[in-house]
Enzyme design. Structure first.
Site, short mmCIF file in Angstrom:
data_model
loop_
_atom_site.label_atom_id
_atom_site.label_comp_id
_atom_site.label_asym_id
_atom_site.label_seq_id
_atom_site.Cartn_x
_atom_site.Cartn_y
_atom_site.Cartn_z
N HIS A 206 0.83 -1.22 0.00
CA HIS A 206 0.00 0.00 0.00
C HIS A 206 0.86 1.27 0.00
O HIS A 206 0.49 2.28 0.62
CB HIS A 206 -0.97 0.00 1.20
N CYS A 207 2.02 1.19 -0.62
CA CYS A 207 2.96 2.34 -0.69
C CYS A 207 3.44 2.79 0.69
O CYS A 207 3.82 3.95 0.88
CB CYS A 207 2.35 3.52 -1.44
#
Ligand SMILES: Cc1ncc(COP(=O)(O)O)c(C=O)c1O
Length: 404
Positions: free
Chosen positions: A360-361
């Site tokens: 999710h970055c």
């Protein structure tokens, strides 16, 4: 209330709509937004802000209406404080690379930031010698005010920016931004809030929060992809250099000199994404008709259902506080027996449940904790139902029991 809104979303109509639980990434789009975009292309597909013919005038007016809607939605003082950007990443880069920095200036972030609110500061550290420091969260990822206050004091008068995510996309944890802003200002720093996960899901009032900048993603707010926004206090915006100079960004130019246009146009170089801006206005009008407190409460209710259904599963750990009311609509799970990607594929295949898997970055947090596999993240929005939340939990249970 929420169920009746589902009909507004084409992808939720029909016999077997998916249980779309990936709104922290991108939300579905309601018909009025799609119509507004179609209208631009079919009725007045031209340039706003410059051409004075009928089409051009129509676009210019629509842009100013859209900017005004955003201004009202976040309680800005003036529409000129609202800049159209491509996304949150673009907005944060405009702040970071638009300011003047000296070696040793301190920037504080948390240890759970999206890459968009980490990497620009790391880049400044590499290129300008700023001192980026990370404020450690509590064990359960909640914010530690004492640690933050110590970090502010440790900066020894060099604290220039506190840049933090309002709600984490990793875990749904909300930061006490108002208190953070007060402490940061007492130390002479500016406060830039990454509102990508708060602005779509709760009432965000920039005056009430007492912050200096807010970045947000229109594509996470029922609006078109490739659209985001930056709000800043006018005098601060006016002190920034643009990171994209060219057409629209100047009030005059000669062979030797550019005279910069005032905000917001200084930051909107080149021909704009007009359909996106008009679609953004339609999206914000759509959200403005909702009760954002009710949206937040609905998401928390769905998260309680998801949490109750998965917390006892073997090899599944919830990231963040165990109490779902402290994680907005996000249920992010470390998967120890079935890999997160495999579980995500199976959820869709078996039951039409769409979730996200991976880092999710927020690679930095996973790297620091040693969870190299990332997580499985379900994220709810106002159009999701209790049945969908339950379907997610029940299907995951089946997958874990079969493969785990
Ligand atoms: C907390 C947070 N910050 C920043 C971003 C980046 O947003 P964008 O892709 O619009 O630049 C995201 C996107 O998921 C996010 O969740």
């Amino acid at each position: 209330m929420m169920r009746s809104l589902r009909d507004d979303f084409p992808t939720l109509r029909g016999e077997n709509p998916p249980a779309y639980l990936d709104s922290a990434c991108v939300t579905l789009k309601p018909q009025p937004v799609i119509d507004a975009i179609m209208d631009y292309y079919t009725k007045y597909p031209s340039c706003g802000g410059r051409s004075v013919h009928r089409y051009g005038t129509h676009v210019s007016k629509a842009l100013s209406v859209a900017r005004n809607s955003i201004k009202n939605f976040i309680c800005a003082e003036h529409a000129n404080e609202v800049v159209f950007t491509r996304n949150t990443t673009h907005a944060i880069n405009q702040i970071a690379h638009g300011m003047s920095w000296s070696e040793g200036d301190v920037v504080l972030t948390t240890d759970r930031e999206h890459n968009s609110n980490l990497v620009p500061w790391l880049q400044l550290e590499q290129e300008h010698g700023i001192d980026h420091r990370v404020v450690e969260s509590n064990e359960d990822n909640s914010f530690n005010m004492e640690t933050f206050e110590e970090a502010c004091a440790d900066a020894n008068g060099r604290l220039k920016m506190v840049a933090m995510g309002h709600v984490g996309n990793l875990d749904g944890v909300t930061l006490p931004i108002k208190d953070i802003a007060k402490v940061a200002h007492d130390h002479g720093a500016l406060v830039a809030v990454d509102g990508a996960q708060s602005t779509p899901h709760m009432k965000v009032d920039v005056q009430e929060l007492g912050i200096d900048f807010l970045s947000f993603s229109i594509h996470k707010m029922c609006g078109p992809s490739g659209m985001g926004g930056l709000w800043g206090r006018y005098d601060l915006l006016d002190s920034l250099r643009t990171i994209q100079s060219g057409g629209q960004t100047v009030s005059a130019s000669s062979y030797t000199k550019a005279t910069w246009a005032p905000p917001p146009h200084r930051f909107e170089g080149g021909l704009g994404h007009f359909s996106g801006m008009i679609g953004a206005g339609a999206a914000i009008d759509y959200l403005s008709a909702l009760d954002m407190d009710a949206v937040q409460a609905h998401e928390q209710k769905l998260n309680a259902i998801m949490t109750k259904g998965v917390k006892h599963l073997d090899g599944v750990d919830i990231i963040g506080p165990q109490n779902p009311t402290k994680r907005s609509g996000i249920c992010s799970l470390l998967m120890k027996s079935v890999p997160a990607h495999e579980a995500a594929l199976l959820l869709d295949e078996a039951a039409g449940v769409m979730v996200r898997s991976g880092h999710h970055c927020v690679h930095s947090w996973f790297e620091n904790k040693g969870f190299s596999e990332g997580s499985l993240r379900a994220s709810a929005y106002f159009y999701n139902t209790e049945e969908e939340a339950k379907l997610f939990a029940d299907t995951l249970e089946e997958i874990v029991n079969t493969l785990g």
